[in-house]
Design a protein around this motif. Structure first.
Motif, short mmCIF file in Angstrom:
data_model
loop_
_atom_site.label_atom_id
_atom_site.label_comp_id
_atom_site.label_asym_id
_atom_site.label_seq_id
_atom_site.Cartn_x
_atom_site.Cartn_y
_atom_site.Cartn_z
N LEU A 1 0.87 -1.18 0.00
CA LEU A 1 0.00 0.00 0.00
C LEU A 1 0.90 1.23 0.00
CD1 LEU A 1 -2.39 -1.43 2.66
CD2 LEU A 1 -3.07 -0.84 0.32
N GLU A 2 0.67 2.09 -0.96
CA GLU A 2 1.49 3.30 -1.09
C GLU A 2 1.17 4.30 0.02
OE1 GLU A 2 3.87 3.64 -3.32
OE2 GLU A 2 3.40 1.87 -4.51
N SER A 3 2.05 5.21 0.25
CA SER A 3 1.85 6.29 1.20
C SER A 3 0.55 7.03 0.87
CB SER A 3 3.04 7.26 1.11
OG SER A 3 2.86 8.35 1.95
N ASN A 4 -0.27 7.28 1.89
CA ASN A 4 -1.54 8.01 1.78
C ASN A 4 -2.62 7.32 0.93
OD1 ASN A 4 -0.71 10.23 3.44
ND2 ASN A 4 0.60 10.83 1.73
N GLU A 5 -2.45 6.03 0.66
CA GLU A 5 -3.47 5.27 -0.07
C GLU A 5 -4.53 4.78 0.93
OE1 GLU A 5 -3.73 1.71 -3.41
OE2 GLU A 5 -1.92 1.88 -2.18
N ALA A 6 -5.75 5.27 0.81
CA ALA A 6 -6.83 4.87 1.71
C ALA A 6 -7.11 3.38 1.55
CB ALA A 6 -8.08 5.68 1.44
N HIS A 7 -7.29 2.68 2.70
CA HIS A 7 -7.49 1.24 2.67
C HIS A 7 -8.13 0.75 3.97
CE1 HIS A 7 -3.70 1.91 4.75
NE2 HIS A 7 -3.91 0.77 5.39
N ARG A 8 -8.60 -0.49 3.90
CA ARG A 8 -9.06 -1.19 5.10
C ARG A 8 -8.67 -2.65 4.94
NH1 ARG A 8 -13.62 -3.97 3.64
NH2 ARG A 8 -14.78 -3.09 1.88
N VAL A 9 -8.55 -3.35 6.07
CA VAL A 9 -8.17 -4.76 6.06
C VAL A 9 -9.25 -5.52 6.81
CG1 VAL A 9 -6.42 -6.45 6.73
CG2 VAL A 9 -5.72 -4.14 6.01
N GLU A 10 -9.81 -6.54 6.15
CA GLU A 10 -10.92 -7.30 6.73
C GLU A 10 -10.59 -8.79 6.73
OE1 GLU A 10 -15.69 -8.11 5.98
OE2 GLU A 10 -14.60 -6.74 4.67
N ASN A 11 -10.96 -9.47 7.81
CA ASN A 11 -10.88 -10.92 7.84
C ASN A 11 -12.15 -11.45 7.19
OD1 ASN A 11 -10.97 -13.65 8.37
ND2 ASN A 11 -10.41 -13.48 10.51
N THR A 12 -12.04 -11.89 5.95
CA THR A 12 -13.20 -12.37 5.20
C THR A 12 -13.33 -13.89 5.27
OG1 THR A 12 -11.79 -12.22 3.23
CG2 THR A 12 -13.37 -10.43 3.60
N GLY A 13 -12.49 -14.52 6.09
CA GLY A 13 -12.56 -15.96 6.24
C GLY A 13 -13.41 -16.37 7.44
N ASP A 14 -13.42 -17.66 7.71
CA ASP A 14 -14.20 -18.23 8.81
C ASP A 14 -13.37 -18.49 10.06
OD1 ASP A 14 -16.49 -18.28 7.20
OD2 ASP A 14 -15.97 -20.26 6.39
N GLU A 15 -12.07 -18.26 9.99
CA GLU A 15 -11.18 -18.52 11.11
C GLU A 15 -10.39 -17.26 11.45
OE1 GLU A 15 -8.69 -21.84 10.17
OE2 GLU A 15 -10.38 -23.10 9.55
N LEU A 16 -9.76 -17.27 12.60
CA LEU A 16 -8.89 -16.18 13.01
C LEU A 16 -7.84 -15.94 11.94
CD1 LEU A 16 -8.12 -14.30 15.47
CD2 LEU A 16 -6.42 -16.05 16.01
N ALA A 17 -7.61 -14.69 11.59
CA ALA A 17 -6.56 -14.32 10.63
C ALA A 17 -5.41 -13.69 11.39
CB ALA A 17 -7.09 -13.36 9.58
N VAL A 18 -4.20 -14.00 10.96
CA VAL A 18 -2.99 -13.46 11.57
C VAL A 18 -2.15 -12.85 10.45
CG1 VAL A 18 -0.89 -14.01 12.87
CG2 VAL A 18 -3.03 -15.19 13.40
N GLY A 19 -1.62 -11.67 10.71
CA GLY A 19 -0.81 -11.01 9.69
C GLY A 19 0.34 -10.24 10.29
N LEU A 20 1.15 -9.69 9.40
CA LEU A 20 2.27 -8.85 9.80
C LEU A 20 2.24 -7.62 8.90
CD1 LEU A 20 4.84 -8.73 11.60
CD2 LEU A 20 6.08 -9.59 9.61
N ASP A 21 2.22 -6.44 9.51
CA ASP A 21 2.31 -5.19 8.78
C ASP A 21 3.71 -4.63 8.94
OD1 ASP A 21 -0.31 -5.01 7.79
OD2 ASP A 21 -1.04 -3.99 9.58
N VAL A 22 4.28 -4.17 7.83
CA VAL A 22 5.57 -3.50 7.84
C VAL A 22 5.33 -2.07 7.37
CG1 VAL A 22 7.93 -3.50 6.96
CG2 VAL A 22 6.71 -5.68 7.27
N PHE A 23 5.80 -1.09 8.14
CA PHE A 23 5.60 0.32 7.81
C PHE A 23 6.93 1.02 7.60
CE2 PHE A 23 2.02 -0.94 10.47
CZ PHE A 23 0.95 -0.52 9.71
N ALA A 24 6.99 1.87 6.55
CA ALA A 24 8.16 2.69 6.30
C ALA A 24 7.69 4.10 5.92
CB ALA A 24 9.01 2.10 5.18
N PRO A 25 8.12 5.13 6.64
CA PRO A 25 8.92 5.06 7.85
C PRO A 25 8.15 4.38 8.98
CG PRO A 25 8.10 7.30 7.52
CD PRO A 25 7.70 6.50 6.31
#
Length: 115
Positions: A79-103
């Motif tokens: 996702l580019e800088s200032n790109e509006a977004h949302r993240v949704e768990n669309t599955g049936d089980e717990l979702a686990v993720g890792l976000d990396v941010f720069a800066p």
């Protein structure tokens, strides 16, 4: 070297079942481990940081104002800088993720109401 023990790391729980854990990082980049229950979505938001979202378990749909993509295990999206977004768990089980941010960023993004 600056190790971070997962069990002792700074944790933020914006909503019931949505937990974020601040992992090792710096002013240049930061890592946030997160989990989301089925059906949970972050609000549409943007930030100055570029972001890579990596799905570790389950299913995550990342939506922008123009498009959406569903990530499964080990898929990722940039996702580019200032790109509006949302993240949704669309599955049936717990979702686990890792976000990396720069800066890098802190949980102040959420707690100070900058979303």
């Amino acid at each position: 070297m600056k190790p971070v023990d997962f069990d002792d790391a700074e944790t933020y729980e914006p909503d019931d079942g949505w937990r974020r854990v601040s992992m090792a990082g710096s002013d240049q980049f930061s890592f946030e481990w997160f989990e989301k229950p089925p059906g949970h979505s972050s609000p549409m938001h943007d930030h100055e940081n570029e972001q890579v979202c990596l799905c570790l378990e389950g299913e995550l749909t990342v939506a922008t104002e123009d498009d959406d993509v569903t990530l499964e295990r080990f898929d990722s999206v940039l996702l580019e800088s200032n790109e509006a977004h949302r993240v949704e768990n669309t599955g049936d089980e717990l979702a686990v993720g890792l976000d990396v941010f720069a800066p890098g960023r802190s949980f102040d993004f959420w707690t100070d109401g900058d979303d």
